[in-house]
Design a protein around this motif. Structure first.
Motif, mmCIF file in Angstrom:
data_model
loop_
_atom_site.group_PDB
_atom_site.id
_atom_site.type_symbol
_atom_site.label_atom_id
_atom_site.label_comp_id
_atom_site.label_asym_id
_atom_site.label_seq_id
_atom_site.Cartn_x
_atom_site.Cartn_y
_atom_site.Cartn_z
ATOM 1 N N PHE A 113 2.111 33.166 -13.129
ATOM 2 C CA PHE A 113 1.133 33.941 -12.348
ATOM 3 C C PHE A 113 0.592 33.126 -11.170
ATOM 4 C CE2 PHE A 113 1.189 36.648 -16.130
ATOM 5 C CZ PHE A 113 1.428 37.851 -15.497
ATOM 6 N N ALA A 114 0.522 31.810 -11.338
ATOM 7 C CA ALA A 114 0.141 30.980 -10.189
ATOM 8 C C ALA A 114 1.165 31.142 -9.075
ATOM 9 C CB ALA A 114 0.028 29.512 -10.615
ATOM 10 N N SER A 115 2.441 31.130 -9.433
ATOM 11 C CA SER A 115 3.459 31.277 -8.380
ATOM 12 C C SER A 115 3.455 32.694 -7.821
ATOM 13 C CB SER A 115 4.845 30.888 -8.899
ATOM 14 O OG SER A 115 5.395 31.923 -9.682
ATOM 15 N N GLU A 116 3.138 33.649 -8.678
ATOM 16 C CA GLU A 116 3.048 35.043 -8.193
ATOM 17 C C GLU A 116 1.896 35.178 -7.195
ATOM 18 O OE1 GLU A 116 5.299 37.055 -8.742
ATOM 19 O OE2 GLU A 116 4.524 39.069 -8.336
ATOM 20 N N SER A 474 -0.197 52.261 -24.702
ATOM 21 C CA SER A 474 -1.079 53.355 -24.297
ATOM 22 C C SER A 474 -0.806 53.793 -22.870
ATOM 23 C CB SER A 474 -2.535 52.890 -24.403
ATOM 24 O OG SER A 474 -2.711 51.708 -23.635
ATOM 25 N N ASP A 475 -0.035 53.021 -22.131
ATOM 26 C CA ASP A 475 0.202 53.321 -20.726
ATOM 27 C C ASP A 475 1.587 52.829 -20.335
ATOM 28 O OD1 ASP A 475 0.260 53.544 -17.945
ATOM 29 O OD2 ASP A 475 -1.882 53.091 -17.737
ATOM 30 N N GLY A 476 2.543 53.739 -20.397
ATOM 31 C CA GLY A 476 3.944 53.388 -20.189
ATOM 32 C C GLY A 476 4.278 53.024 -18.759
ATOM 33 N N ARG A 477 3.295 53.085 -17.883
ATOM 34 C CA ARG A 477 3.546 52.730 -16.478
ATOM 35 C C ARG A 477 3.392 51.234 -16.237
ATOM 36 N NH1 ARG A 477 -1.106 56.562 -14.458
ATOM 37 N NH2 ARG A 477 -1.884 55.681 -16.417
ATOM 38 N N SER A 478 3.379 50.447 -17.294
ATOM 39 C CA SER A 478 3.021 49.037 -17.124
ATOM 40 C C SER A 478 3.817 48.142 -18.045
ATOM 41 C CB SER A 478 1.528 48.876 -17.424
ATOM 42 O OG SER A 478 1.290 49.188 -18.785
ATOM 43 N N THR A 479 3.725 46.847 -17.778
ATOM 44 C CA THR A 479 4.279 45.833 -18.678
ATOM 45 C C THR A 479 3.188 44.823 -18.984
ATOM 46 O OG1 THR A 479 5.910 44.059 -18.930
ATOM 47 C CG2 THR A 479 5.183 44.512 -16.685
ATOM 48 N N SER A 480 3.199 44.279 -20.205
ATOM 49 C CA SER A 480 2.219 43.247 -20.535
ATOM 50 C C SER A 480 2.837 41.856 -20.494
ATOM 51 C CB SER A 480 1.577 43.515 -21.898
ATOM 52 O OG SER A 480 2.546 43.514 -22.916
ATOM 53 N N VAL A 481 4.131 41.765 -20.228
ATOM 54 C CA VAL A 481 4.785 40.459 -20.091
ATOM 55 C C VAL A 481 5.511 40.418 -18.756
ATOM 56 C CG1 VAL A 481 6.562 38.903 -21.011
ATOM 57 C CG2 VAL A 481 5.080 40.162 -22.588
ATOM 58 N N GLY A 482 5.479 39.282 -18.108
ATOM 59 C CA GLY A 482 6.174 39.112 -16.836
ATOM 60 C C GLY A 482 5.239 39.324 -15.657
ATOM 61 N N SER A 483 5.704 38.955 -14.490
ATOM 62 C CA SER A 483 4.804 38.915 -13.328
ATOM 63 C C SER A 483 4.305 40.285 -12.913
ATOM 64 C CB SER A 483 5.493 38.215 -12.148
ATOM 65 O OG SER A 483 6.672 38.899 -11.782
ATOM 66 N N LEU A 484 5.048 41.349 -13.252
ATOM 67 C CA LEU A 484 4.589 42.698 -12.889
ATOM 68 C C LEU A 484 3.307 43.081 -13.649
ATOM 69 C CD1 LEU A 484 5.256 45.201 -11.162
ATOM 70 C CD2 LEU A 484 6.694 46.031 -13.032
ATOM 71 N N ALA A 485 2.969 42.324 -14.676
ATOM 72 C CA ALA A 485 1.748 42.626 -15.448
ATOM 73 C C ALA A 485 0.491 42.538 -14.592
ATOM 74 C CB ALA A 485 1.643 41.679 -16.651
ATOM 75 N N ILE A 486 0.538 41.827 -13.497
ATOM 76 C CA ILE A 486 -0.630 41.712 -12.620
ATOM 77 C C ILE A 486 -1.011 43.083 -12.056
ATOM 78 C CG2 ILE A 486 0.644 41.201 -10.489
ATOM 79 C CD1 ILE A 486 -1.515 39.226 -9.696
ATOM 80 N N ALA A 487 -0.027 43.959 -11.870
ATOM 81 C CA ALA A 487 -0.278 45.273 -11.256
ATOM 82 C C ALA A 487 -1.236 46.115 -12.088
ATOM 83 C CB ALA A 487 1.041 46.016 -11.058
ATOM 84 N N ARG A 488 -1.339 45.822 -13.386
ATOM 85 C CA ARG A 488 -2.231 46.609 -14.244
ATOM 86 C C ARG A 488 -3.685 46.503 -13.836
ATOM 87 N NH1 ARG A 488 -1.240 44.235 -19.989
ATOM 88 N NH2 ARG A 488 -1.390 42.329 -18.761
ATOM 89 N N PHE A 489 -4.027 45.415 -13.170
ATOM 90 C CA PHE A 489 -5.446 45.129 -12.928
ATOM 91 C C PHE A 489 -5.809 45.236 -11.447
ATOM 92 C CE2 PHE A 489 -4.260 42.818 -16.873
ATOM 93 C CZ PHE A 489 -4.975 43.640 -17.744
ATOM 94 N N LEU A 490 -5.028 46.000 -10.724
ATOM 95 C CA LEU A 490 -5.247 46.167 -9.283
ATOM 96 C C LEU A 490 -5.388 47.644 -8.937
ATOM 97 C CD1 LEU A 490 -2.467 43.678 -8.115
ATOM 98 C CD2 LEU A 490 -4.933 43.291 -7.951
ATOM 99 N N ARG A 491 -6.066 47.910 -7.818
ATOM 100 C CA ARG A 491 -6.133 49.269 -7.278
ATOM 101 C C ARG A 491 -6.154 49.180 -5.756
ATOM 102 N NH1 ARG A 491 -11.994 49.410 -6.305
ATOM 103 N NH2 ARG A 491 -11.626 51.255 -5.053
ATOM 104 N N PRO A 492 -5.657 50.231 -5.092
ATOM 105 C CA PRO A 492 -5.559 50.152 -3.635
ATOM 106 C C PRO A 492 -6.875 50.542 -2.953
ATOM 107 C CG PRO A 492 -4.615 52.212 -4.391
ATOM 108 C CD PRO A 492 -5.083 51.475 -5.629
#
Lengths: 526, 526
Positions: A113-116, A474-492
């Motif tokens: 996540f630091a590199s992300e 509970s939310d199939g639009r997400s992943t809890s492992v890997g760098s894409l997991a950061i997207a869960r905690f963001l909004r535009p």
């Protein structure tokens, strides 16, 4: 470092005054020192107030500052040394090698996540420049970036006392996104939790961040767990655990005056499809490989293969014979907690007591009352379809093999499954056609599809998906492992005609952060 | 084209047998021909079955094929010619110019998603190549892409009979993502809905797509609306409308055996902050600009400025004097439906009857019983804080001005607001410091922050966010306008060690689709 039994509220440590929790030594069932005082509603209030106070500052720290913080967390966790490993071994019953590996995974996750953060793609920066002369109406200057959702409540998981717990993937991804984190420590490994929590607390201090960036509470699911999810300052939830636990949190979150997202990773039986040509050529080897995955870590993985489908016939008999032999060499293993062991034994007893299910094989007998014995069952496709209980997760090293009359039946069974984290296809060249039929069904139902592997072993990388349709999460639009997991905690957020002096750096003219940005829809580094 | 009153179920048209709906001519209140038979549970079942049957094929059509389809939809909507405009004028009471503009917006929106499909960034492709020699464990080959969620139920909005209705933004973005769409047409403009629905139906046919890609039902919120959201084959919901309507759908969606995401755009009062230096230099001009935004389209926009905050004093008096004058020249306007007019009048009467609120100015008197009169009210910050009802949306051309003693009070009021679609800052150079204080508060609460503009007028582009924290929407992680809206209907799937022959084109070696992909985390066109 001494384990004190105190909770961490921002920069301070505090003994909880609610009912204390004690760790239980997994191998012996003996209670361990010290007692961990449970958190009260006032502690929840205090942790949330600190997190809220820290939020505006923390979310706008430079990505490099957050990256350095995550790396400091990683180093501080490493610096706990052997004390962390021995405490985690005692509390979880997991062996040293596994926990040393899991610490490496945890540290690697923080560094990923630091590199992300340095990559910056998560910013999602977009700029549509003003078109002042456009007819009939001019276009304003529009700039979009992703910002942090707000303070996140994280629930540690019992089965990964390091990688999915206090300093695990949910915490790492939420902190990366710019969200303060309040952890409810899992009561099965409070000492491990305190050690990791203190490591993170020290990193907050050494990085000069606001103290509310991280807090950790012990206590009950009702007071501390539900209390956190209900607090108006908490804006998202990360959870790994049971279906009952996850759905309870979903309900609380949905019933708030302001509903919030819950990322709960819950239950999955991870079906394995053994296709005919592969079975014809290597059924025995697959039986051994399967048992290796089934018994890994006493089967206590979210991705444990709990369901196997294959065509009835001699190849399946070979597979089962090989699996039976392999299972015969599999020792009973200490399970994480008495509760998990009991639930496992109940699940196995239900299968054994079902007169349409046959027990095929067992692992070695337990040598202590804290151990679980592996078990393999079989039934027919017809029976499986008639009894929905057979598709319920049995958390531990138990699996059910379904004898199918033909590939069409396998497809129909796949179509009937609930959402899963993974599905596995064992196939050879000659199985391509069957795999092609199976693939779209699995794509609709799972987060990760594996070919000729086994689902245990979840890589922490950019292309991983550890997620899937309900009830696997509970939310199939997400992943809890890997760098894409950061997207869960963001909004535009969009900024319209904002003066340069007020614009966040990510969106300023001249691209001072060197980000990939979409300018009028075209991606580039302007 | 003749408006028949029939629903569209895949390739067929069918008269509903449930209670019929009639359009009402907005300007006169007279019922219009023909009757539109309401859909039954069986019709819902049939539409969902068709959508489900079409899903696997449609989601895997080439992006170029979906782009061509969206362009065909746009052309078919244009081909409805003047009939669409005159019918929409009659049903909505909106003037010709507005509806011609809205048709342009609708068509432009479909074309924007066509170009977004060709861009391909939405695929989110990531590849982590295998590392067979890695120690202690090899890394498998991992590839991630975003795929369509499943069939989507779309609810047309009353206030944009074209751009947020049958062929509006929700439909366009869901179709772009690869999701079949079942529309529940809004009962206020059934004829407009049928014309647009038939245009899309003809595009499905001419593009050779499976018929279930699009269906459209008339009928009640209970039978058709709730029926669609409860159907297990529906995997997401797009809605624009009232808070009560949206929260009812959220509840149904959360209570399903498999909960699904709801994207409901609901209520927003779109606060406008008039900062002191800007007021000192141009209060009168701002008063006029504000009234222009307030009265646009009879105030029937989600982004209508319903709340204004400014410092008490002579500048605010100037602003109000100028607004009063401008409002005096603003004719009463036909409102969309009798129900909306009545709710507006009730809201205005509540404000007028509140003894802590003063009516500042009115628009011109109504000349017909179908028209709404604009209204401007004021109160003090203290009164506003005491009475939460004053922060409720009054849908229409009414706004409330808050006299604040100082900037700190404006900040405190901002901090107390619920989630909003937009917030506007009117400022001059000398207001930078105050704006800097306001900005983080607004970022946490709204989807779009405007400077020196007005919130009405939502650009359809890449950097737009039409969304925001609850209750402005049900899911603040999304936008319902602009190309990012496609992300609402996608979820990630990972393919592990998948043979090239089974991999989707987006993830194949050699990058046959020419996508931006992250290879081992590094973005590029490999």
């Amino acid at each position: 470092m001494t384990i004190t039994g105190e909770m961490l509220l921002g920069a301070t440590a505090l003994r909880g005054t609610d009912k204390p929790i004690r760790a239980v030594e997994a191998a012996t069932g003996e209670p361990m020192e010290p007692a961990f005082g449970g958190g009260t509603a006032a502690d929840v209030e205090r942790a949330c107030a600190l997190a809220w106070a820290a939020f505006d500052t923390y979310r706008e720290t430079a990505p490099e500052a957050r990256a350095a913080f995550l790396e400091a967390c990683a180093q501080a966790i490493l610096d706990t040394g052997d004390e962390l490993i021995t405490r985690a071994m005692a509390e979880s019953g997991l062996p040293r090698g596994r926990l040393e590996g899991e610490r490496g995974r945890t540290v690697g996750q923080l560094r990923l996540f630091a590199s992300e953060l340095r990559d910056g793609g998560w910013t999602g920066a977009r700029i549509d420049p003003a078109l002042p002369d456009r007819k009939p109406l001019p276009r304003p200057d529009l700039r979009l970036r992703q910002i942090a959702l707000g303070p996140v409540a994280v629930f540690g998981a019992s089965n990964f006392p390091l990688a999915f717990s206090v300093g695990g993937g949910d915490t790492a991804s939420a902190l990366a996104a710019g969200c303060p984190v309040v952890v409810k420590a899992h009561s099965a490994h409070p000492g491990t939790s305190e050690l990791v929590g203190r490591a993170i607390q020290s990193a907050v201090r050494s990085c000069g961040l606001p103290e509310g960036v991280f807090s950790m509470l012990f206590g009950s699911g009702q007071v501390v767990g539900q209390g956190l999810v209900a607090d108006p300052r908490i804006k998202a939830v990360g959870f790994t655990g049971s279906r009952a636990g996850g759905t309870a949190l979903m309900k609380t979150a949905a019933g708030r005056p302001e509903p919030i997202p819950v990322y709960a990773e819950m239950s999955s039986i991870n079906p394995v499809f053994l296709l005919p040509k592969a079975m014809a050529s290597r059924a025995a080897a697959m039986g051994r490989g399967f048992v290796g995955s089934l018994t890994l870590g006493a089967g206590q993985f979210c991705t444990n293969p709990g369901l196997v489908m294959a065509l009835d016939g001699p190849d399946l008999d070979n597979f089962l014979a090989s699996a039976t032999e392999a299972l015969g060499g599999a020792p009973a293993q200490t399970m994480l907690t008495p509760g998990i062991l009991k639930a496992y034994q109940t699940g196995v007893a239900h299968l054994a007591g079902n007169n349409r299910v046959r027990k095929v094989a067992s692992g070695q007998l337990a040598t202590a009352g804290t151990q679980g014995e592996a078990a393999l069952f079989e039934t027919t496709a017809a029976h499986f379809m008639e009894d929905p209980a057979l598709a319920e997760e049995v958390f531990g090293a138990a699996s059910l093999v379904i004898r199918c009359p033909d590939v069409e039946t396998m497809l129909r069974l796949a179509e009937g499954l609930e959402g899963q984290l993974t599905a596995t296809i064992q196939m050879d060249e000659g199985d391509l056609e069957a795999a092609r039929l199976l693939l779209p069904v699995l794509e609709r139902r799972v987060g990760r599809i594996l070919v000729n592997g086994y689902p245990t072993g979840v890589e922490v990388s950019h292309a991983m998906v550890h997620g899937g349709p309900y009830p696997s999460t509970s939310d199939g639009r997400s992943t809890s492992v890997g760098s894409l997991a950061i997207a869960r905690f963001l909004r535009p957020v969009c900024y319209q005609d904002m003066p340069e002096a007020l614009l966040p750096a990510a969106l300023r003219d001249g691209n001072p952060m060197g980000l990939w940005r979409r300018i009028d829809g075209v991606l580039g580094k302007d």
